[in-house]
Design a protein around this motif. Sequence first.
Motif, mmCIF file in Angstrom:
data_model
loop_
_atom_site.group_PDB
_atom_site.id
_atom_site.type_symbol
_atom_site.label_atom_id
_atom_site.label_comp_id
_atom_site.label_asym_id
_atom_site.label_seq_id
_atom_site.Cartn_x
_atom_site.Cartn_y
_atom_site.Cartn_z
ATOM 1 N N UNK A 147 0.843 -1.191 0.000
ATOM 2 C CA UNK A 147 0.000 0.000 0.000
ATOM 3 C C UNK A 147 0.880 1.242 0.000
ATOM 4 N N UNK A 148 0.366 2.312 -0.593
ATOM 5 C CA UNK A 148 1.058 3.601 -0.549
ATOM 6 C C UNK A 148 0.267 4.615 0.271
ATOM 7 N N UNK A 149 -0.730 4.129 0.984
ATOM 8 C CA UNK A 149 -1.513 4.964 1.891
ATOM 9 C C UNK A 149 -0.805 4.976 3.245
ATOM 10 N N UNK A 150 -0.206 6.129 3.595
ATOM 11 C CA UNK A 150 0.594 6.176 4.821
ATOM 12 C C UNK A 150 -0.250 5.984 6.073
ATOM 13 N N UNK A 151 -1.524 6.348 6.014
ATOM 14 C CA UNK A 151 -2.391 6.081 7.159
ATOM 15 C C UNK A 151 -2.549 4.577 7.361
ATOM 16 N N UNK A 152 -2.731 3.847 6.262
ATOM 17 C CA UNK A 152 -2.827 2.388 6.337
ATOM 18 C C UNK A 152 -1.514 1.788 6.827
ATOM 19 N N UNK A 153 -0.394 2.284 6.309
ATOM 20 C CA UNK A 153 0.912 1.779 6.740
ATOM 21 C C UNK A 153 1.056 1.919 8.250
ATOM 22 N N UNK A 154 0.775 3.112 8.761
ATOM 23 C CA UNK A 154 0.933 3.346 10.194
ATOM 24 C C UNK A 154 -0.047 2.506 11.010
ATOM 25 N N UNK A 155 -1.277 2.370 10.525
ATOM 26 C CA UNK A 155 -2.259 1.588 11.248
ATOM 27 C C UNK A 155 -1.862 0.126 11.352
ATOM 28 N N UNK A 156 -1.366 -0.444 10.265
ATOM 29 C CA UNK A 156 -0.948 -1.843 10.286
ATOM 30 C C UNK A 156 0.270 -2.055 11.175
ATOM 31 N N UNK A 157 1.210 -1.111 11.115
ATOM 32 C CA UNK A 157 2.395 -1.229 11.973
ATOM 33 C C UNK A 157 2.007 -1.081 13.445
ATOM 34 N N UNK A 158 1.181 -0.082 13.754
ATOM 35 C CA UNK A 158 0.752 0.127 15.140
ATOM 36 C C UNK A 158 -0.031 -1.062 15.659
ATOM 37 N N UNK A 159 -0.696 -1.787 14.770
ATOM 38 C CA UNK A 159 -1.451 -2.973 15.169
ATOM 39 C C UNK A 159 -0.597 -4.219 15.284
ATOM 40 N N UNK A 160 0.726 -4.063 15.217
ATOM 41 C CA UNK A 160 1.690 -5.156 15.392
ATOM 42 C C UNK A 160 1.552 -6.223 14.315
ATOM 43 N N UNK A 161 1.209 -5.784 13.093
ATOM 44 C CA UNK A 161 1.048 -6.732 11.997
ATOM 45 C C UNK A 161 2.274 -6.811 11.104
ATOM 46 N N UNK A 162 3.200 -5.878 11.231
ATOM 47 C CA UNK A 162 4.384 -5.924 10.404
ATOM 48 C C UNK A 162 5.246 -4.690 10.585
ATOM 49 N N UNK A 163 6.345 -4.648 9.843
ATOM 50 C CA UNK A 163 7.278 -3.527 9.855
ATOM 51 C C UNK A 163 7.153 -2.755 8.546
ATOM 52 N N UNK A 164 7.704 -1.546 8.537
ATOM 53 C CA UNK A 164 7.741 -0.754 7.309
ATOM 54 C C UNK A 164 9.014 0.066 7.291
ATOM 55 N N UNK A 165 9.569 0.249 6.093
ATOM 56 C CA UNK A 165 10.722 1.125 5.900
ATOM 57 C C UNK A 165 10.207 2.408 5.265
ATOM 58 N N UNK A 166 10.286 3.515 6.006
ATOM 59 C CA UNK A 166 9.756 4.786 5.513
ATOM 60 C C UNK A 166 10.739 5.910 5.838
ATOM 61 N N UNK A 167 10.456 7.063 5.310
ATOM 62 C CA UNK A 167 11.230 8.253 5.651
ATOM 63 C C UNK A 167 10.958 8.634 7.100
ATOM 64 N N UNK A 168 12.013 9.003 7.824
ATOM 65 C CA UNK A 168 11.828 9.408 9.218
ATOM 66 C C UNK A 168 10.936 10.635 9.330
ATOM 67 N N UNK A 169 10.959 11.495 8.326
ATOM 68 C CA UNK A 169 10.124 12.694 8.345
ATOM 69 C C UNK A 169 8.651 12.366 8.127
#
Length: 299
Positions: free
Chosen positions: A226-248
């Motif tokens: 996915x390229x939806x950053x809200x989805x990325x953060x939600x999945x990561x916060x839900x302990x479903x996986x990791x993501x490599x993103x810009x620190x900013x």
Amino acid sequence: MLDLRQFAVLHAVREGGSLSRAAAELRLSVPTVTHHLDALERHLGARLVNRGPRGATLTALGAMFADDVDDVLGRLELATRKVDDAREAGAVTLRIGTFSSAGSRLLPEALNQLSAATPVFLEIEEGEPTSLAGKVRAGELHAALVYDLEGDPALDHPELTRQELDIEPLTVITAAGSELADQSVDFAELASQPWIRSRDRAGAAERQLVRLAAAAGFHPRTLTRTDDYTMVHGLVAGELGLALISSASIDPRFAVAAVRVQQPLGARRIAYVTPADRPTPASLRLGEILARHTSLDQL
């Protein structure tokens, strides 16, 4: 079908009192005026004009309809005058491409400054950097905010003029409550973890994730793309996986934390690109505004 010319003809007949005077006012022939009146009456199914040897007058229904469409003609005249005024003032349309994570921080203030200095109408298109850069080269966009990897300028192209704006380190994020949160780990220790990955396989973070994993001896296991950053953060916060993103791009609204990886993860370069051979004055002006800021956080 109704036509604004029919409204203008009816208005001119009312004001002039004859078809010939209406034709002269509108610089049309009498048969053309008659054609428009006939078409309007057929559409409405009612007689609007009494025509005789001594002139033409509106019927009661014609007068009522003419009064109602006066507002339409007035608004059309006002809209036309606004366009004329804007054109005479040098107003132009500027089509800008951007990606959400940087565009939401960088563009609002910069575009406000541009609008204050230059009469400009703005059109903003969101997309992936590779697509946006292609549209700038094709002339579909006047300029774009893009990014690629530091040391791997995938979007450099002889048809583009590139202006560097910022460098953003990449980071691995995990759930704030995860045992990986704020821990120092070798990237190889992440081999068993599922990853939330970009749908853009040519994107900077996706290419870097594949490189880092290959250097560590594994292929990243995909949870989803996915390229939806809200989805990325939600999945990561839900302990479903990791993501490599810009620190900013880390969103403080979500319970995520950085993983301290021992290997350098690289960085993405934020740049502003314009056509090399046909930049518009407005796009150059926006570039000057952006150049005054060396970091996205300063805007």
